[in-house]
Design a protein around this motif. Structure first.
Motif, mmCIF file in Angstrom:
data_model
loop_
_atom_site.group_PDB
_atom_site.id
_atom_site.type_symbol
_atom_site.label_atom_id
_atom_site.label_comp_id
_atom_site.label_asym_id
_atom_site.label_seq_id
_atom_site.Cartn_x
_atom_site.Cartn_y
_atom_site.Cartn_z
ATOM 1 N N THR A 217 0.802 -1.225 0.000
ATOM 2 C CA THR A 217 0.000 0.000 0.000
ATOM 3 C C THR A 217 0.835 1.275 0.000
ATOM 4 O O THR A 217 0.291 2.367 0.181
ATOM 5 N N SER A 218 2.125 1.153 -0.210
ATOM 6 C CA SER A 218 2.980 2.340 -0.141
ATOM 7 C C SER A 218 2.793 3.284 -1.321
ATOM 8 O O SER A 218 3.196 4.445 -1.262
ATOM 9 N N THR A 219 2.169 2.805 -2.410
ATOM 10 C CA THR A 219 2.000 3.649 -3.600
ATOM 11 C C THR A 219 0.527 3.894 -3.927
ATOM 12 O O THR A 219 0.154 4.121 -5.076
ATOM 13 N N CYS A 220 -0.325 3.859 -2.901
ATOM 14 C CA CYS A 220 -1.766 4.021 -3.141
ATOM 15 C C CYS A 220 -2.125 5.397 -3.688
ATOM 16 O O CYS A 220 -3.194 5.580 -4.274
ATOM 17 N N ASN A 221 -1.271 6.389 -3.495
ATOM 18 C CA ASN A 221 -1.522 7.699 -4.081
ATOM 19 C C ASN A 221 -1.331 7.692 -5.591
ATOM 20 O O ASN A 221 -1.771 8.610 -6.284
ATOM 21 N N GLU A 222 -0.695 6.636 -6.103
ATOM 22 C CA GLU A 222 -0.474 6.506 -7.545
ATOM 23 C C GLU A 222 -1.295 5.379 -8.157
ATOM 24 O O GLU A 222 -1.715 5.469 -9.311
ATOM 25 N N TYR A 223 -1.507 4.308 -7.391
ATOM 26 C CA TYR A 223 -2.215 3.135 -7.903
ATOM 27 C C TYR A 223 -3.158 2.610 -6.819
ATOM 28 O O TYR A 223 -2.712 2.192 -5.757
ATOM 29 N N ILE A 224 -4.451 2.634 -7.101
ATOM 30 C CA ILE A 224 -5.426 2.084 -6.151
ATOM 31 C C ILE A 224 -5.626 0.604 -6.448
ATOM 32 O O ILE A 224 -5.860 0.207 -7.589
ATOM 33 N N THR A 225 -5.540 -0.204 -5.384
ATOM 34 C CA THR A 225 -5.774 -1.640 -5.470
ATOM 35 C C THR A 225 -6.783 -2.031 -4.389
ATOM 36 O O THR A 225 -7.215 -1.189 -3.588
ATOM 37 N N LEU A 226 -7.132 -3.294 -4.350
ATOM 38 C CA LEU A 226 -8.025 -3.787 -3.305
ATOM 39 C C LEU A 226 -7.461 -3.504 -1.920
ATOM 40 O O LEU A 226 -8.182 -3.077 -1.003
ATOM 41 N N ASP A 227 -6.167 -3.723 -1.747
ATOM 42 C CA ASP A 227 -5.549 -3.492 -0.435
ATOM 43 C C ASP A 227 -5.593 -2.020 -0.045
ATOM 44 O O ASP A 227 -5.749 -1.679 1.139
ATOM 45 N N CYS A 228 -5.449 -1.124 -1.019
ATOM 46 C CA CYS A 228 -5.549 0.307 -0.723
ATOM 47 C C CYS A 228 -6.922 0.652 -0.177
ATOM 48 O O CYS A 228 -7.063 1.390 0.809
ATOM 49 N N LEU A 229 -7.959 0.126 -0.813
ATOM 50 C CA LEU A 229 -9.326 0.407 -0.372
ATOM 51 C C LEU A 229 -9.599 -0.203 0.994
ATOM 52 O O LEU A 229 -10.290 0.403 1.828
ATOM 53 N N ARG A 230 -9.068 -1.385 1.233
ATOM 54 C CA ARG A 230 -9.249 -2.004 2.550
ATOM 55 C C ARG A 230 -8.618 -1.139 3.636
ATOM 56 O O ARG A 230 -9.181 -0.950 4.720
ATOM 57 N N ALA A 231 -7.442 -0.591 3.328
ATOM 58 C CA ALA A 231 -6.760 0.253 4.314
ATOM 59 C C ALA A 231 -7.478 1.589 4.495
ATOM 60 O O ALA A 231 -7.606 2.094 5.614
ATOM 61 N N LEU A 232 -7.978 2.158 3.401
ATOM 62 C CA LEU A 232 -8.658 3.454 3.474
ATOM 63 C C LEU A 232 -9.929 3.389 4.303
ATOM 64 O O LEU A 232 -10.210 4.297 5.105
ATOM 65 N N TYR A 233 -10.709 2.317 4.130
ATOM 66 C CA TYR A 233 -12.061 2.295 4.677
ATOM 67 C C TYR A 233 -12.298 1.189 5.706
ATOM 68 O O TYR A 233 -13.441 0.932 6.092
ATOM 69 N N GLY A 234 -11.212 0.567 6.191
ATOM 70 C CA GLY A 234 -11.339 -0.426 7.258
ATOM 71 C C GLY A 234 -12.094 -1.671 6.835
ATOM 72 O O GLY A 234 -12.926 -2.182 7.596
ATOM 73 N N LEU A 235 -11.798 -2.186 5.649
ATOM 74 C CA LEU A 235 -12.588 -3.275 5.082
ATOM 75 C C LEU A 235 -12.063 -4.651 5.442
ATOM 76 O O LEU A 235 -11.892 -5.525 4.577
ATOM 77 N N GLU A 236 -11.841 -4.865 6.704
ATOM 78 C CA GLU A 236 -11.483 -6.207 7.164
ATOM 79 C C GLU A 236 -12.749 -6.836 7.720
ATOM 80 O O GLU A 236 -13.156 -6.570 8.854
ATOM 81 N N TYR A 237 -13.381 -7.649 6.916
ATOM 82 C CA TYR A 237 -14.677 -8.198 7.302
ATOM 83 C C TYR A 237 -14.832 -9.606 6.746
ATOM 84 O O TYR A 237 -14.552 -9.850 5.570
#
Length: 634
Positions: A217-237
């Protein structure tokens, strides 16, 4: 909630006590301009047959907002007690009085009874007439118009109805409407219709990815992935009720996913889903076509499904509603007709001047029966397609908006992307004083259904350059601008009155009121989610994709997780969420976005501010907070 048709309510006061023969005529609808691409060809031949259709007003329709609030507001004793399709049918079917008023007027106007047909669902009265008869009945003149595509369309500039009949008729076709679906009769090109991605509609791309795929997730400002969205919105479910839960994605042919693209995406970002497919539900001959490929055909569907399926994981099936064949295409109404039999009953089925007709009357397309009540709606449905309000007449838009309210009554959450051109409409078109649209217009141009008060409109955010998933997001200002503003058609619903009043009190826009609607109208978006730099596998390669087309399916996946938790706890689905998310119980549940704007129409648009704003709405989702807040409701 206030009625969304105040002008129709006032119209009821025009009901005359005099008999039909003495009833004066009043203007029912009028068009201010001929839409781009259409030109007047000639006066229509008076002896030509014309299929008149009268859309009948629905019983209790002005109370639909009240009914919806009763099952959707967290303070209501009826919260979560959603209606059945039968309940909706019984409540809103046109009354016998309405049917008789229109039928009697037609008979008195010289139309023989065998030429007057009430559709089986009681939504329309159809009349086999000539142009001369139609002009006499409606006090109008019909003309033939031609389109740059070669298509022809019959329309009038305005029409009139007797004062005692007008309250019983929503609209007449053919009449002023130019929101006609342009069907394809040329076999060399696939269909494009209003509401489908065409010029200016659908996600945007900056092309194929040249760099190596990210591994963290170190490059989420350049490339959005599933892991980026999980980190952004707390999507551990971890889902617990997948067998009882459902999430639907809507696509309109020729938009279609490629299985090879899904395999490529999942192979890199969700290996446990490699080889999986959505559950495809064909509506009016819809199928995952492969004849036409490229970003303009595969980009939307690939994006929607890769992120919807990827976020929910392998145990939750995602339903793909593929609407329309490749010859005729489809409209939103074609989809709505299929969701439940009651919708055909309420809305009268397909309208040949605006919707695709099945079986294909020209041959070569889908020749099976039209989809009517063939599909049970999913708990959450996301659509990343749109019109501009100005593409549609007020009556057509309000009639369709009522359909979304009825879905909400049945416990369905409807999401629509808010648009990618800020305060401008699709393709950057803005309004002119005469009601036409152009790229050099100066008046803000709201999108629809984003402006319908009975759907949840989703705007777009982004991670700023040189920022991380742990830093505040901003309104999306890269490649696209989050659609937002104030409706020209719909009054403000009570659920957002306080939030919008606060915005207008503290951050009143500096623009003159003749370029935006400052009269107290429905404001949008309601919420937002990231809409920039999505890595999507398209046609065998990864591309960077932008748009509220990204935000809506991601928000839908998150709300599907909330439904899973409620269903597992023996509770109802969340249904129409707007009255809940604007309530005091949900204060602070969404992450407020306070920077950025949404330019368009020669302006900087509106600003993202503290609290609700017409750029990012209430903000972005936080799943842990959403789960906690919704678990506290009955």
């Amino acid at each position: 909630m206030r009625s969304f048709l105040p002008f129709v309510v006032l119209g009821l006061g025009l009901l005359a006590t005099a008999g039909p023969a003495l009833s004066p005529r009043i203007l029912h609808e009028k068009r201010t301009h001929v839409p781009a691409g259409w030109t007047l060809k000639r006066r229509h031949d008076p002896s030509t047959p014309i299929p008149l259709r009268f859309a009948l007003t629905q019983k209790n329709i002005n109370d639909v907002g009240k009914y919806l609030m009763e099952v959707s507001h967290p303070d209501s004793e009826l919260y979560g007690k959603h209606w059945s399709a039968g309940d909706v049918l019984k409540t809103f079917a046109p009354s016998d009085e309405t049917i008789e008023a229109v039928r009697s007027w037609l008979l008195e106007g010289g139309v023989e009874s065998d030429r007057i047909q009430l559709t089986q669902n009681k939504g329309w009265i159809e009349v086999a007439a000539t142009v001369e008869e139609a002009e006499r009945l409606l006090q109008t003149e019909y003309n033939l118009y031609s389109h740059t595509s070669g298509k022809e369309h019959v329309a009038c500039d305005a029409y009139h109805l007797p004062v005692h009949v007008a309250p019983h008729v929503d609209f007449v076709t053919p009449s002023i409407h130019f929101d006609a679906k342009l069907t394809r009769r040329d076999s060399t090109q696939p269909a494009h219709s209003i509401g489908q991605p065409g010029p200016g509609i659908g996600p945007k791309t900056t092309g194929k990815l040249q760099a190596q795929l990210p591994s963290d997730t170190s490059t989420c400002n350049e490339y959005i992935t599933l892991d980026c969205l999980r980190a952004l919105y707390g999507l551990e479910y971890t889902p617990n009720a997948t067998g009882s839960n459902s999430y639907g994605i809507v696509e309109y042919t020729p938009q279609a996913y490629l299985q090879t693209d899904l395999n490529m995406f999942f192979g890199n970002f969700s290996p446990s889903q490699n080889g999986t497919s959505p559950y495809l539900v064909s509506i009016d001959g819809g199928y995952a076509q492969t004849e036409y490929q490229g970003f303009e055909y595969n980009g939307e569907s690939d994006l929607d499904l890769q992120y919807a399926m990827g976020l929910l994981g392998p145990s939750q099936t995602v339903t793909l509603y593929q609407v329309g064949d490749i010859v005729e295409g489809a409209s939103f109404n074609n989809f709505l007709d299929a969701l439940d039999g009651s919708y055909c009953t309420f809305e009268g089925g397909d309208d040949p001047s605006q919707d695709a007709i099945y079986p294909d009357p020209y041959g070569g397309g889908y020749e099976g029966p039209e989809a009517c009540g063939t599909v049970t709606p999913a708990n959450v449905i996301s659509t990343s397609y749109s019109y501009d309000e100005a593409d549609l007449s007020v009556f057509y838009a309000t009639r369709q908006c009522a359909e979304y309210a009825k879905l909400g009554l049945m416990g369905v959450t409807i999401l629509y992307s808010s648009g990618d051109y800020g305060v401008a409409g699709n393709g950057g078109l803005c309004l002119n004083p005469d009601g036409s649209q152009s790229t050099n217009g100066t008046m803000f141009n709201p999108t629809f259904p984003a402006s319908c008060p009975y759907i949840t409109s989703v705007g777009a955010t982004m991670i700023p350059p040189n920022s991380t998933v742990y830093d505040p997001e901003t309104a999306c200002e890269e490649v696209i601008y989050s659609g937002g503003g104030f409706s020209n058609y719909f009054t403000i619903p009570s659920y957002q009155q306080s939030a919008v009043d606060s915005y207008l009190t503290n951050y009143y826009p500096s623009y003159p009121t003749n370029i935006w609607n400052a009269t107290g109208s429905r404001a949008y978006p309601d919420i937002s989610a990231n809409g920039a730099n999505y890595l999507v596998a398209i046609d065998g390669g990864f591309e960077l994709v932008y748009g509220t087309s990204c935000s809506s399916p991601v928000s839908g996946a998150i709300l599907t997780m909330v439904n899973d938790a409620r269903i597992a706890a023996g509770k109802s689905t969340i249904g129409f969420i707007n009255p809940t998310i604007y309530s005091s119980q949900f204060a602070g549940v969404f992450t407020d976005i306070t920077t950025g704007d949404n330019p368009g129409c020669g302006t900087n648009g509106f600003n993202a501010t503290v609290g609700w704003d017409p750029v990012t709405g209430l903000g972005t989702p936080n799943l842990p907070k959403l789960l906690q807040a919704w678990s506290a409701l009955p």
